[in-house]
Write an enzyme that holds these catalytic residues in place. Structure first.
Site, PDB file in Angstrom:
ATOM      1  N   ASN A   8      87.792  16.246  54.833  1.00  0.00           N
ATOM      2  CA  ASN A   8      88.975  15.384  54.701  1.00  0.00           C
ATOM      3  C   ASN A   8      88.590  13.960  55.077  1.00  0.00           C
ATOM      4  O   ASN A   8      87.444  13.695  55.421  1.00  0.00           O
ATOM      5  CB  ASN A   8      90.126  15.923  55.561  1.00  0.00           C
ATOM      6  CG  ASN A   8      89.718  16.006  57.012  1.00  0.00           C
ATOM      7  OD1 ASN A   8      89.477  14.994  57.652  1.00  0.00           O
ATOM      8  ND2 ASN A   8      89.601  17.225  57.530  1.00  0.00           N
TER       9      ASN A   8
ATOM     10  N   ASP B  19      91.812  23.634  57.675  1.00  0.00           N
ATOM     11  CA  ASP B  19      92.565  24.880  57.849  1.00  0.00           C
ATOM     12  C   ASP B  19      91.897  26.051  57.121  1.00  0.00           C
ATOM     13  O   ASP B  19      92.097  27.198  57.481  1.00  0.00           O
ATOM     14  CB  ASP B  19      93.998  24.707  57.319  1.00  0.00           C
ATOM     15  CG  ASP B  19      94.812  23.805  58.237  1.00  0.00           C
ATOM     16  OD1 ASP B  19      94.645  23.922  59.462  1.00  0.00           O
ATOM     17  OD2 ASP B  19      95.580  22.975  57.727  1.00  0.00           O
TER      18      ASP B  19
ATOM     19  N   LYS C 179      72.341  26.671  45.281  1.00  0.00           N
ATOM     20  CA  LYS C 179      73.253  25.691  44.670  1.00  0.00           C
ATOM     21  C   LYS C 179      73.981  26.355  43.492  1.00  0.00           C
ATOM     22  O   LYS C 179      73.323  26.966  42.633  1.00  0.00           O
ATOM     23  CB  LYS C 179      72.449  24.482  44.187  1.00  0.00           C
ATOM     24  CG  LYS C 179      73.314  23.389  43.632  1.00  0.00           C
ATOM     25  CD  LYS C 179      72.482  22.233  43.125  1.00  0.00           C
ATOM     26  CE  LYS C 179      73.379  21.341  42.294  1.00  0.00           C
ATOM     27  NZ  LYS C 179      72.632  20.447  41.450  1.00  0.00           N
TER      28      LYS C 179
ATOM     29  N   PHE D 120      97.721  16.691  67.839  1.00  0.00           N
ATOM     30  CA  PHE D 120      98.178  15.696  66.861  1.00  0.00           C
ATOM     31  C   PHE D 120      98.801  16.471  65.712  1.00  0.00           C
ATOM     32  O   PHE D 120      98.370  17.585  65.414  1.00  0.00           O
ATOM     33  CB  PHE D 120      97.000  14.869  66.326  1.00  0.00           C
ATOM     34  CG  PHE D 120      96.704  13.635  67.121  1.00  0.00           C
ATOM     35  CD1 PHE D 120      96.184  13.725  68.399  1.00  0.00           C
ATOM     36  CD2 PHE D 120      96.937  12.376  66.582  1.00  0.00           C
ATOM     37  CE1 PHE D 120      95.899  12.582  69.135  1.00  0.00           C
ATOM     38  CE2 PHE D 120      96.654  11.222  67.303  1.00  0.00           C
ATOM     39  CZ  PHE D 120      96.140  11.325  68.584  1.00  0.00           C
TER      40      PHE D 120
ATOM     41  N   LYS E 191     102.018  26.122  69.385  1.00  0.00           N
ATOM     42  CA  LYS E 191     100.686  26.035  69.980  1.00  0.00           C
ATOM     43  C   LYS E 191     100.743  25.855  71.498  1.00  0.00           C
ATOM     44  O   LYS E 191      99.714  25.609  72.138  1.00  0.00           O
ATOM     45  CB  LYS E 191      99.882  24.906  69.318  1.00  0.00           C
ATOM     46  CG  LYS E 191      99.757  25.102  67.785  1.00  0.00           C
ATOM     47  CD  LYS E 191      98.758  24.172  67.125  1.00  0.00           C
ATOM     48  CE  LYS E 191      98.820  24.347  65.604  1.00  0.00           C
ATOM     49  NZ  LYS E 191      97.633  23.877  64.895  1.00  0.00           N
TER      50      LYS E 191
HETATM   51  O1  PMT Z   1      90.026   9.931  62.257  1.00  0.00           O
HETATM   52  P1  PMT Z   1      90.952   8.841  61.732  1.00  0.00           P
HETATM   53  O2  PMT Z   1      90.544   8.339  60.377  1.00  0.00           O
HETATM   54  O3  PMT Z   1      91.154   7.747  62.744  1.00  0.00           O
HETATM   55  O4  PMT Z   1      92.393   9.514  61.493  1.00  0.00           O
HETATM   56  C1  PMT Z   1      93.141   9.971  62.580  1.00  0.00           C
HETATM   57  C2  PMT Z   1      93.902  11.275  62.232  1.00  0.00           C
HETATM   58  C3  PMT Z   1      94.899  11.003  61.111  1.00  0.00           C
HETATM   59  C4  PMT Z   1      92.909  12.365  61.814  1.00  0.00           C
HETATM   60  C5  PMT Z   1      94.631  11.701  63.562  1.00  0.00           C
HETATM   61  O5  PMT Z   1      95.499  10.692  63.971  1.00  0.00           O
HETATM   62  C6  PMT Z   1      95.410  12.993  63.366  1.00  0.00           C
HETATM   63  O6  PMT Z   1      96.558  12.992  62.953  1.00  0.00           O
HETATM   64  N1  PMT Z   1      94.759  14.158  63.707  1.00  0.00           N
HETATM   65  C7  PMT Z   1      95.282  15.498  63.454  1.00  0.00           C
HETATM   66  C8  PMT Z   1      94.867  15.945  62.091  1.00  0.00           C
HETATM   67  C9  PMT Z   1      95.296  17.375  61.794  1.00  0.00           C
HETATM   68  O7  PMT Z   1      94.463  18.168  61.457  1.00  0.00           O
HETATM   69  O8  PMT Z   1      96.546  17.631  61.973  1.00  0.00           O
HETATM   70  P2  PMT Z   1      97.267  19.090  61.713  1.00  0.00           P
HETATM   71  O9  PMT Z   1      98.712  18.770  61.744  1.00  0.00           O
HETATM   72  O10 PMT Z   1      96.696  19.710  60.496  1.00  0.00           O
HETATM   73  O11 PMT Z   1      96.843  19.952  62.975  1.00  0.00           O
HETATM   74  C10 PMT Z   1      97.639  20.059  64.139  1.00  0.00           C
HETATM   75  C11 PMT Z   1      96.775  20.170  65.368  1.00  0.00           C
HETATM   76  O12 PMT Z   1      96.044  21.401  65.366  1.00  0.00           O
HETATM   77  C12 PMT Z   1      95.747  19.060  65.506  1.00  0.00           C
HETATM   78  O13 PMT Z   1      95.698  18.700  66.857  1.00  0.00           O
HETATM   79  C13 PMT Z   1      94.439  19.722  65.058  1.00  0.00           C
HETATM   80  O14 PMT Z   1      93.325  19.166  65.740  1.00  0.00           O
HETATM   81  C14 PMT Z   1      94.659  21.186  65.457  1.00  0.00           C
HETATM   82  N2  PMT Z   1      94.009  22.169  64.578  1.00  0.00           N
HETATM   83  C15 PMT Z   1      94.308  22.204  63.251  1.00  0.00           C
HETATM   84  C16 PMT Z   1      93.726  23.175  62.454  1.00  0.00           C
HETATM   85  C17 PMT Z   1      92.829  24.101  63.022  1.00  0.00           C
HETATM   86  N3  PMT Z   1      92.242  25.020  62.286  1.00  0.00           N
HETATM   87  N4  PMT Z   1      92.561  24.038  64.328  1.00  0.00           N
HETATM   88  C18 PMT Z   1      93.125  23.087  65.117  1.00  0.00           C
HETATM   89  O15 PMT Z   1      92.869  23.033  66.320  1.00  0.00           O
END
Ligand code: PMT
Length: 395
Positions: free
Chosen positions: A205, A274, A284, A318, A336
């Site tokens: 991403n 995810d 490949k 986040f 969570k």
């Molecule tokens: O890196 P930059 O370019 O500065 O951009 C910053 C950002 C947009 C990446 C950051 O501000 C942000 O929003 N990070 C969270 C991105 C994310 O994956 O969000 P989510 O809503 O999909 O996930 C929710 C939370 O679960 C997040 O804290 C994530 O780290 C966590 N997660 C998600 C999926 C997974 N398989 N395991 C996780 O722990």
């Protein structure tokens, strides 16, 4: 953070003196008042008019003859003095307590933090006398930003190039930050993950790591011990933190779990994929003239796992969302088992992935909500740390 601060920039006679214009300009952008002191040799390399235009005030050049009869005393009441570049001569005079001109006299009178940024030919930089002088001044509490290795004015490569203004700016922020997180252990994640399909292809991403690295930097500057687990990024790694580079979500999970118990504050800023391809081809994948279907399988949700194991930790997530941002953020906070979630509307101009700025809302477990205006990512990081500090104090 530098708003309202008075930061004196001392410029000495080196080929890198022109870089001081950028430093002065950046400090002004951050709201600092920036008196500039130039030595006679500095004025051979760059004209005072450059700094006068940038700061809107006269440059200080000598002890005598100016409007101010005691410039070294008046200027010594500033918050910080940075000498950029610092020649071997000025370092030697400072180490010996000599004050033949305004800048060295100011160094003698200055009680607030001093940062020296050496720049010179590598033959001079490697001279044991200079190294002894640096050591002596470090022992007295002076902060040094070491020179870089690269092409020097003589055309040869070596160590002695003036550190970039951005590095010095970061050091200034670090020196001036309050040490209110001293002793606390932070675990921060940043950047994307890469989920491989074959030896040359992966899905990922747009996370640049800027937001997570800003949090790690801000916590470090405020005295915390920081472990930063990061996916692949092309931005500079923060110095002074324990850095663990990973590629996949599984690698991130392993790194995070191994540091979780020892951490008091855990901030998951990484954009963890995810899903990953259900199978990894050892070879490949060959192009064929037909549609290709790739099957994906869910990755472990690291934050969910941390939430179910957490004991004393403050756990911050986040939520990167494009619609119903607050509702989705609240659902993630509950699911969570988080203490706080940063709701990030990634559809907004200037916010989210890759940008230098961000606009977020902070959603607390008890239902409270704080909306932050658009600001640079380091300022967002500091505001987040302020509320985490409050959570720790009222826990
Ligand atoms: O890196 P930059 O370019 O500065 O951009 C910053 C950002 C947009 C990446 C950051 O501000 C942000 O929003 N990070 C969270 C991105 C994310 O994956 O969000 P989510 O809503 O999909 O996930 C929710 C939370 O679960 C997040 O804290 C994530 O780290 C966590 N997660 C998600 C999926 C997974 N398989 N395991 C996780 O722990």
């Amino acid at each position: 953070m530098l708003n309202g601060m008075k930061i004196v920039v001392g410029v000495t006679g080196g080929i890198g003196a022109y870089k001081a214009a950028e430093l002065v300009s950046r400090l002004r952008d951050e709201g600092a008042t920036v008196p500039v002191v130039m030595t006679d040799a500095a004025r051979e390399f760059i004209r005072p008019l450059v700094f006068e235009t940038l700061t809107g005030q006269s440059v200080f050049t000598g002890l005598f003859g100016g409007k101010n009869p005691l410039p070294h005393i008046t200027l010594s009441e500033s918050d910080l003095l940075v000498v950029y570049p610092a020649t071997a001569n000025v370092i030697g005079q400072a180490a010996c307590g000599l004050g033949p001109d305004l800048l060295t006299t100011l160094l003698l009178a200055f009680k607030s933090p001093v940062i020296l940024c050496p720049a010179m030919n590598s033959r001079m930089y490697e001279n044991p006398v200079l190294q002894e002088n640096i050591k002596k001044l470090e022992e007295r509490g002076y902060v040094f930003v070491p020179p870089e290795t690269g092409r020097l004015a003589c055309g040869k490569a070596g160590t002695g190039r003036l550190a970039p203004a951005t590095t010095v700016l970061e050091t200034i922020r670090g020196v001036l930050a309050p040490k209110d997180l001293k002793g606390l252990k932070f675990l921060v994640t940043a950047g994307p993950t890469r989920e491989h399909l074959d030896p040359v292809r992966y899905i990922t991403n747009r996370s640049s790591g800027k937001m997570g690295y800003a949090i790690a930097r801000a916590a470090r500057d405020r005295g915390a011990r920081v472990v930063l687990v990061s996916g692949p990024t092309s931005i500079e790694k923060p110095s002074g933190v324990s850095f663990i580079g990973i590629n996949t979500a599984f690698e991130m999970r392993e790194a995070v779990l191994s540091h979780f118990d020892a951490s008091q504050i855990v901030i998951m800023c990484a954009a963890v994929s995810d899903y990953r391809p259900a199978s990894l081809s050892k070879r490949k994948i060959k192009k064929e003239n037909a549609e290709l279907t790739v099957k994906f399988t869910p990755n472990p949700d690291i934050l969910m796992e941390l939430g179910s194991h957490k004991n004393q930790q403050i756990l911050v997530g986040f939520a990167a969302e494009t619609e119903n941002v607050l509702d989705h953020a609240r659902t993630k906070l509950q699911a969570k088992n988080l203490d706080l979630i940063v709701a990030n509307d990634i559809g907004r101009e200037g916010a989210g992935f890759e940008t230098d700025t961000n606009a977020v809302g902070l959603v607390f477990r008890d239902g409270r909500f704080i909306e932050l205006p658009m600001m640079d990512k380091l300022s967002v990081a500091h505001r987040l740390l302020d509320v985490i500090l409050d959570l720790l104090q009222y826990d």
